[in-house]
Enzyme design. Sequence first.
Site, PDB file in Angstrom:
ATOM      1  N   SER A   1       0.835  -1.197   0.000  1.00 43.29           N
ATOM      2  CA  SER A   1       0.000   0.000   0.000  1.00 43.29           C
ATOM      3  C   SER A   1       0.875   1.254   0.000  1.00 43.29           C
ATOM      4  CB  SER A   1      -0.962  -0.034   1.195  1.00 43.29           C
ATOM      5  OG  SER A   1      -1.964   0.943   1.065  1.00 43.29           O
TER       6      SER A   1
ATOM      7  N   ASP B   1     -10.003  -5.275  -4.265  1.00 46.83           N
ATOM      8  CA  ASP B   1      -9.442  -4.273  -3.360  1.00 46.83           C
ATOM      9  C   ASP B   1     -10.353  -3.042  -3.321  1.00 46.83           C
ATOM     10  OD1 ASP B   1      -7.871  -2.267  -2.112  1.00 46.83           O
ATOM     11  OD2 ASP B   1      -6.030  -3.246  -2.775  1.00 46.83           O
TER      12      ASP B   1
ATOM     13  N   HIS C   1      -7.261  -5.902   0.003  1.00 43.25           N
ATOM     14  CA  HIS C   1      -6.102  -5.118   0.443  1.00 43.25           C
ATOM     15  C   HIS C   1      -5.464  -5.693   1.715  1.00 43.25           C
ATOM     16  CE1 HIS C   1      -4.123  -1.232  -0.396  1.00 43.25           C
ATOM     17  NE2 HIS C   1      -4.029  -1.031   0.902  1.00 43.25           N
TER      18      HIS C   1
END
Length: 221
Positions: A83, A164, A199
Amino acid sequence: MRDAAAQGIALLFPDTSPRGAGIDGEDVDWDFGSGAGFYLNATNPKWSKHYNMFSHVTQELPQVLEKAGLPLDFTRQSIFGHSMGGHGALTVYLASLLSGMKQYRSASAFSPICEPSEVPWGTKAFSGYLAGGVAEGKDRYDATAMIGKVKGAVNILVDYGTADNFLYQLHPDKFLEAARVAGHDEVQVRVRKQEGYDHSYYFISTFASDHIHFHANFLKA
């Protein structure tokens, strides 16, 4: 950890931000300040004394480890992250190539913020940390802008999940497009779309061994 140990690779996990700097507002938002340092060197005077995570990762941490006398080969380094950390891994790696230092042999990322100058997470960070705002961020800390400036070979692996919830913040397709326009083929830049993954930790844990073996190819060459 198991795969890294089997390959003889040491793993280091840096923090996301400085701690205890005492800057007004640094603990207010989860996506800024103590929650998200964005692995840059701040130029806004409010943040520039403490928020220098780029230098922390590339210079300070290796120096600390070297002084500790650990049995590490500092001529063989690679970098990866998730991320915001994926954004950091890509930009730190590309910056090392653009500077000619070539500190890292490879980079990989899970769900990275690939084009931060065009998404809310990145524009918030750049506007806050950098005196030159988003324009400065795009020039120095945007992987999609940076990949087009790199000449010669690169070694990059990116994984992201189709489920995600933050995909609109990531732009892996834009990064891949910029890489191809710059002449970096599927051997140099691999961007893999993983169906149904989000995610989370489970996404990372599923493909972490792939990333360790990817880096091992270059670290042990």
